[in-house]
Structures are given as structure tokens and as C-alpha cells.
Design an enzyme around this catalytic site. Structure first.
Site, short mmCIF file in Angstrom:
data_model
loop_
_atom_site.label_atom_id
_atom_site.label_comp_id
_atom_site.label_asym_id
_atom_site.label_seq_id
_atom_site.Cartn_x
_atom_site.Cartn_y
_atom_site.Cartn_z
N SER A 187 31.65 46.99 47.14
CA SER A 187 30.62 46.02 47.54
C SER A 187 30.84 45.48 48.94
O SER A 187 29.92 44.96 49.56
CB SER A 187 30.63 44.81 46.61
OG SER A 187 30.16 45.14 45.38
N PRO A 200 35.83 40.91 42.54
CA PRO A 200 37.25 40.77 42.89
C PRO A 200 37.53 40.42 44.36
O PRO A 200 38.66 40.22 44.74
CB PRO A 200 37.81 42.16 42.57
CG PRO A 200 36.64 43.08 42.80
CD PRO A 200 35.42 42.31 42.42
N GLY A 201 36.47 40.38 45.21
CA GLY A 201 36.73 39.87 46.55
C GLY A 201 36.29 40.74 47.72
O GLY A 201 36.72 40.53 48.85
N GLY A 202 35.41 41.72 47.46
CA GLY A 202 34.95 42.60 48.56
C GLY A 202 34.28 41.83 49.69
O GLY A 202 34.50 42.12 50.86
N ASP A 204 34.16 31.98 41.37
CA ASP A 204 33.98 32.99 40.30
C ASP A 204 34.99 32.70 39.20
O ASP A 204 36.13 32.30 39.48
CB ASP A 204 34.24 34.41 40.86
CG ASP A 204 33.55 35.50 40.04
OD1 ASP A 204 33.76 35.52 38.81
OD2 ASP A 204 32.83 36.30 40.63
N ASP A 231 30.86 27.47 37.88
CA ASP A 231 29.56 28.15 37.85
C ASP A 231 28.96 28.14 39.26
O ASP A 231 28.77 27.07 39.85
CB ASP A 231 28.64 27.41 36.85
CG ASP A 231 27.30 28.11 36.69
OD1 ASP A 231 26.95 28.98 37.53
OD2 ASP A 231 26.59 27.78 35.72
N LYS A 281 18.91 40.70 42.79
CA LYS A 281 19.09 41.88 41.92
C LYS A 281 17.74 42.24 41.31
O LYS A 281 17.03 41.35 40.79
CB LYS A 281 20.10 41.57 40.81
CG LYS A 281 21.40 40.95 41.32
CD LYS A 281 22.25 41.95 42.08
CE LYS A 281 23.50 41.29 42.65
NZ LYS A 281 24.34 42.20 43.43
C1 LIG Z 1 28.66 42.05 41.69
S1 LIG Z 1 30.03 41.07 41.31
C2 LIG Z 1 30.54 40.47 42.88
C3 LIG Z 1 31.30 41.46 43.68
C4 LIG Z 1 31.86 40.85 44.94
N1 LIG Z 1 30.81 40.47 45.88
C5 LIG Z 1 32.77 41.81 45.63
O1 LIG Z 1 32.43 42.26 46.74
O2 LIG Z 1 33.84 42.12 45.11
C6 LIG Z 1 29.32 39.64 40.59
C7 LIG Z 1 30.30 38.56 40.25
O3 LIG Z 1 29.53 37.40 39.91
C8 LIG Z 1 30.27 36.67 38.93
N2 LIG Z 1 29.34 35.75 38.28
C9 LIG Z 1 28.29 36.03 37.48
N3 LIG Z 1 27.66 34.89 37.14
C10 LIG Z 1 28.35 33.88 37.72
C11 LIG Z 1 28.17 32.47 37.76
N4 LIG Z 1 27.18 31.88 37.11
N5 LIG Z 1 29.06 31.75 38.48
C12 LIG Z 1 30.08 32.34 39.15
N6 LIG Z 1 30.27 33.67 39.16
C13 LIG Z 1 29.41 34.42 38.46
C14 LIG Z 1 30.87 37.74 38.06
O4 LIG Z 1 32.04 37.21 37.43
C15 LIG Z 1 31.19 38.85 39.06
O5 LIG Z 1 32.53 38.79 39.46
#
Ligand SMILES: C[S@@+](CC[C@H](N)C(=O)[O-])C[C@H]1O[C@@H](n2cnc3c(N)ncnc32)[C@H](O)[C@@H]1O
Length: 355
Positions: A189, A223-225, A241, A261, A306
Site C-alpha cells: 500500500s 501495518p504501516g505502509g 489503528d 477508532d 473504497k
Molecule cells: C487497508 S489497511 C491500511 C494499510 C496501511 N495504509 C498500510 O499502508 O499499511 C486498513 C486498516 O484500517 C484499519 N481500520 C479499519 N477500521 C478502522 C477504524 N474504525 N479505526 C481504526 N482503524 C481501522 C484496519 O485495522 C487496517 O489495518
């Protein structure tokens, strides 16, 4: 003389209908009328224009930067069936009467079959460019006026021949930026955010808008991308997160992992940049991004919408209408840009800030 009466539009395979809805709206808004033809998953489609001479008008006057789903475009005519032995002279004959161009790109569909034409496109393109430079068809012009000759190849002999405006089309062939995946980044990502910066923020503004030492919030960070990209810019990041962050990233000392959240989190003090990659309803994310910018919690926000649903274009329009309403109520002007980036999948990326 060749009849240039259509636009060839490239998009991500599977998004042809969205690109069709978009070009129909965009052309309609400036009085250019026509209809689309497409095959699903081709990665390209056509907008046939009924008014003579208007295909050139479209590539010069519609703003490419405002397109979301259209990744690349050109004005062209019917597909040319060329004899393989004599392609160059047939192309030279076809482009007589074309306006002079400053350079040449040979493109192909970005599909499994289309990508097999990449080597042919590169080799044939450089041979043809040499010939056209010698003959004087390709000539240097000021970038803001220059046109680019474009060949869109379906096979070695089925080729669309047309042109685009250099300053009003994608700066990369096929609209695909060549970004290298950084080995240490925690997820693929990461390239989405890097591409977003390249697309939305002019390079000469990076030092100010992605300033070293500035503060950022990454919503849905694990995870932190995306956090990794922010850390590379020497920013201090609140990574929100409940999921785990890559340990190496935490060791930089630039990241504060907040297990909350994303939709309820409010920063203690305003930050330069909020980014959000949470997977949730697009309208909810659009509303939240509006909150952040209107309330001054961030100077600008980059967020993904999304789009797993069928009516993707309509969903985007609904999100943008909501943002427009929110800013109108707040009495504020705003800048909103959006793009279906190459590294995006079923999503688009947006940038929102006060104007
Ligand atoms: C697509 S991933 C993010 C990837 C991240 N941008 C990266 O580059 O590694 C979406 C993330 O949103 C988190 N997530 C989903 N709903 C959430 C919420 N309401 N509050 C905080 N985090 C949330 C999930 O735990 C997940 O880690």
C-alpha cells in the site's frame, strides 16, 4: 485526410463503465456530444464525437487533471490495419494533415494480453520517432502548446493513430508512474501514498506541504505502509489503528501508535497532513475528511474512498456532493482533487484542503 472523430480513453481494466460515465459528463459540460463504446475489462474505451473537429477541441480544452477514472487519453480515428512490412510509410501517409507533434509515444492496453506488446511498442516507437524527426514531422515546441503523436497498438498491425496535448494528458506512458517498491516498507500500500504525492502535489511544493519535522496523522495505519512514507519525509506521525504496526517503524521514534477508532480520533493540536486508508463506507470517510479540514484539524487530507459497489461513479458523485454541502454550510472554499491511481485497486484517492 484522416478523420479524427473519437477519444480513446484508458482506464484500469474493469473500470470502463466509470470512465464512460465520466467522459460523457465532462464532454456534456462543455457542449461536446457523443456516445461511448466499450468492452468490459479491455482497459480502454471510446467516446465517439458527433461534431466535426471537436475531438481536437476536447483534448486541448477538457482538463485531464479533473478526470478520475480516465488514466490516459488521445484523439484518434478508426483502427488502422497496417501491413507489417511497411508500417512506417503507412503511418507517415496517415498522419499527413495531422498538426505537428513534438514527440511520440507508443502505448498498448494495460491488460495481460496488452502488456505482451510492451517490447514491440518500445522498439517500434524509437525507430518510428527517428524517421519522423528526420522528416520534420516531430519538432520541438513549447510544452504548454505541444501535441504528442500517440500510437495505441492492439497487435503489430492493428493500431489507433492519434494525438494528445502534452500538458493536458498523463505525464507517464499509459498513465502509469514507474515507482519502485521500497524493500523496507511494511506493505505494498505504501506505493499508493507515494503515487498520490506525485500526482497531487507539485514537486516544488513538497518541501512546504510535506515538510520535514511536520506532524501527520495516519488513520487506519497498520501495518504501516503509509506511515513509512511519512517517516521517510521525517514527519512525526500519530498512527491510528487497533492492528499492530511494523516494529522497525516504531523504533524510528517518529511514530506514536494510537489504538483508537479512526472515525472518533481528534488530534491534540492541528497537524499538517491527515491520511486515511480505512476500509469503510465511502460516504462516511468523505464526511470525516470534511470534518478534519473544516475544523482545521489538518491543513490537508489525503484519503481513499473504497468502491466495492456496482455504482462506483454515482457513489463518488454522492461523496463529492456531500463535501460540497459541508463546505457551503461552513462558508469555506475548498480544493478537492481525486484520481483512480495506478496503485489503487477498487478505490480512488482524494486530496482535500481549504482554498
Ligand atoms: C487497508 S489497511 C491500511 C494499510 C496501511 N495504509 C498500510 O499502508 O499499511 C486498513 C486498516 O484500517 C484499519 N481500520 C479499519 N477500521 C478502522 C477504524 N474504525 N479505526 C481504526 N482503524 C481501522 C484496519 O485495522 C487496517 O489495518
Amino acid at each position: 485526410m484522416s478523420l479524427i472523430n473519437r477519444l480513446l480513453l484508458q482506464c484500469r481494466s474493469g473500470f470502463e463503465k466509470e470512465a464512460a460515465a465520466e467522459i460523457t459528463d465532462q464532454c456534456g459540460s462543455v457542449g461536446i456530444y457523443g456516445y461511448c463504446t466499450l468492452n468490459e475489462n479491455d482497459g480502454y474505451l471510446f467516446f465517439h464525437i458527433q461534431q466535426e473537429g471537436y475531438a481536437e477541441k476536447a483534448v486541448r480544452e477538457l482538463r485531464f487533471r479533473e478526470f478520475i477514472f480516465i488514466r490516459q487519453w488521445m484523439a484518434c480515428g478508426d483502427c488502422q490495419q497496417l501491413e507489417r512490412e511497411d508500417r512506417v510509410s503507412q503511418i507517415e501517409a496517415y498522419i499527413q494533415g495531422f498538426p505537428t507533434c513534438s514527440d511520440l509515444w507508443v502505448e498498448h492496453p494495460d491488460t495481460t494480453d496488452g502488456r505482451e506488446l510492451a517490447t514491440f511498442s518500445r522498439k517500434f516507437g524509437s525507430a518510428l520517432a527517428q524517421t519522423l524527426r528526420k522528416s520534420g514531422f516531430l519538432q520541438k515546441e513549447k510544452p504548454n502548446k505541444a501535441l504528442r503523436l500517440v500510437l495505441f497498438v492492439l497487435t503489430g498491425s492493428d493500431i489507433y493513430i492519434g494525438y494528445s496535448a502534452v500538458a493536458n494528458s498523463a505525464p507517464w506512458p499509459l498513465g502509469i508512474p514507474r515507482l519502485k517498491f521500497p524493500k523496507k516498507a511494511p506493505s505494498r500500500s505504501t506505493l499508493k501514498l507515494e503515487e498520490a504525492w506525485h500526482w497531487f502535489i507539485p514537486k516544488n511544493e513538497w518541501d512546504e506541504r510535506l515538510a520535514h519535522g511536520s506532524r501527520a496523522v495516519d488513520l487506519g495505519a497498520a501495518p504501516g505502509g503509509w506511515t513509512w512514507q511519512l517517516v521517510q519525509r521525517s514527519m512525526f506521525v500519530a498512527a491510528v489503528d487497533n492492528g499492530p504496526m511494523q516494529p522497525d517503524l516504531m523504533e524510528t521514534g517518529q511514530v506514536n501508535h494510537v489504538q483508537e477508532d479512526a472515525y472518533k480520533f481528534i488530534p491534540d493540536q492541528p497537524v499538517n497532513l491527515m491520511v486515511c486508508d480505512v476500509v469503510d463506507k465511502p460516504i462516511k470517510t468523505a464526511d470525516m475528511a470534511a470534518d478534519w479540514v473544516i475544523n482545521g484539524w489538518c491543513s490537508e487530507a489525503i484519503f481513499n474512498l473504497k468502491l466495492p459497489m456496482k455504482q462506483r461513479y454515482q457513489e463518488v458523485v454522492a461523496c463529492f456532493n456531500l463535501i460540497a454541502e459541508r463546505f457551503m454550510k461552513a462558508g469555506l472554499g475548498y480544493e478537492l482533487s481525486a484520481k483512480h491511481l495506478y496503485h489503487d485497486r477498487e478505490e480512488i484517492t482524494c486530496l482535500l484542503r481549504i482554498r
